[in-house]
Design a protein around this motif. Sequence first.
Motif, PDB file in Angstrom:
ATOM      1  N   THR A 136      -1.294  -3.182  -4.213  1.00 42.72           N
ATOM      2  CA  THR A 136      -0.712  -1.891  -3.828  1.00 42.72           C
ATOM      3  C   THR A 136       0.509  -1.562  -4.684  1.00 42.72           C
ATOM      4  O   THR A 136       0.703  -0.410  -5.110  1.00 42.72           O
ATOM      5  N   PRO A 148       9.083  -1.021  -7.093  1.00 44.21           N
ATOM      6  CA  PRO A 148       7.867  -1.786  -7.448  1.00 44.21           C
ATOM      7  C   PRO A 148       8.064  -2.669  -8.680  1.00 44.21           C
ATOM      8  O   PRO A 148       7.611  -3.817  -8.708  1.00 44.21           O
ATOM      9  N   ILE A 181       0.865   5.328 -10.676  1.00 47.00           N
ATOM     10  CA  ILE A 181       0.840   6.739 -10.270  1.00 47.00           C
ATOM     11  C   ILE A 181       1.756   7.548 -11.190  1.00 47.00           C
ATOM     12  O   ILE A 181       2.909   7.185 -11.398  1.00 47.00           O
ATOM     13  N   THR A 219      11.698   4.926  -6.282  1.00 46.36           N
ATOM     14  CA  THR A 219      10.237   4.842  -6.252  1.00 46.36           C
ATOM     15  C   THR A 219       9.693   4.233  -7.538  1.00 46.36           C
ATOM     16  O   THR A 219       8.598   3.653  -7.533  1.00 46.36           O
ATOM     17  N   ILE A 253       4.346  11.869  -7.956  1.00 41.70           N
ATOM     18  CA  ILE A 253       5.345  11.399  -6.996  1.00 41.70           C
ATOM     19  C   ILE A 253       6.417  12.459  -6.778  1.00 41.70           C
ATOM     20  O   ILE A 253       6.859  12.707  -5.646  1.00 41.70           O
ATOM     21  N   CYS A 284       1.053   1.586  -7.215  1.00 43.61           N
ATOM     22  CA  CYS A 284       2.238   2.465  -7.169  1.00 43.61           C
ATOM     23  C   CYS A 284       2.859   2.634  -8.552  1.00 43.61           C
ATOM     24  O   CYS A 284       3.354   3.715  -8.892  1.00 43.61           O
ATOM     25  N   GLN A 285       2.828   1.566  -9.368  1.00 39.95           N
ATOM     26  CA  GLN A 285       3.378   1.652 -10.718  1.00 39.95           C
ATOM     27  C   GLN A 285       2.548   2.561 -11.618  1.00 39.95           C
ATOM     28  O   GLN A 285       3.072   3.135 -12.577  1.00 39.95           O
TER      29      GLN A 285
END
Length: 267
Positions: A101, A143, A108, A139, A113, A105-106
């Motif tokens: 996950t 991560p 995207i 954000t 975002i 996230c990295q």
Amino acid sequence: MVRRRIRTAVAIVLLALMLFPVYWMLNISLSPSGGALPDSFFPTHPSLDGYATAIRDQGANLVTSLIVAFGTVLVTLVIAAPAAYALAQFRFRWINWALLTILICQMIPGIVIANALYTLFESMGLLNSIPGLIIANTTNAIPFGVLIMRSFMLSIPSSIVEAARVDGAGLVRAFVSIVVPISRNSLITVGLFAFLFAWSDFLFALTMSTKGTITPVTLGIFTYLGAHVSNWNAVMASAMLASIPAIILLVIAQRYIAAGATGGSVK
């Protein structure tokens, strides 16, 4: 010996090529004419008028960027450090899914975002605010920080923490007193990159600052170009001033970055 000299010469040439844009920027910032091209290859008659204009116009923006960047570092370390330790030391079946996950996230895109956060921040009243920019920048940083610190904390023997627990320390005390000092290199590495992420951010600054009340230096330089296209020494002076904090931190923390990025050892 000959090969070493050749490699050294090649390294010097490559370094000169990479640093030439910085020198050109410095040269124009010291040029008294204010043109897009310097008066000469070397600033024979340097002028600080560009820096005086830049400090007057961009000083508040530099302070805003410093507050946002250091706030991002603080929030990132507070959240990423215990999360990385949990993912490194605890053995649960869902650990691999959590890492997957984080990797997703990295990947995207930042614009996705930013658009999602804009809608959320508008309902929460965080637009045009320093806390909003700090949360937005984390954000990216959290991560990354979790992945970097987890790889370091995997090398920490669990017996050290267990010994502290036997001596009466709780989980939080053992983490703060044992794990955090051992992980100093990775913490400094993550903190530096979190600072650079926030300091160089333009996308979140442009998306989350709709009224112009909160203006980081990247957004300030962007808006500065339209009004000062005939005064390039002030524009380049602003860019030079914006580069100084990152350069200072990189010079100070370079040895910690090398150690923190490659893992660590416990004596």
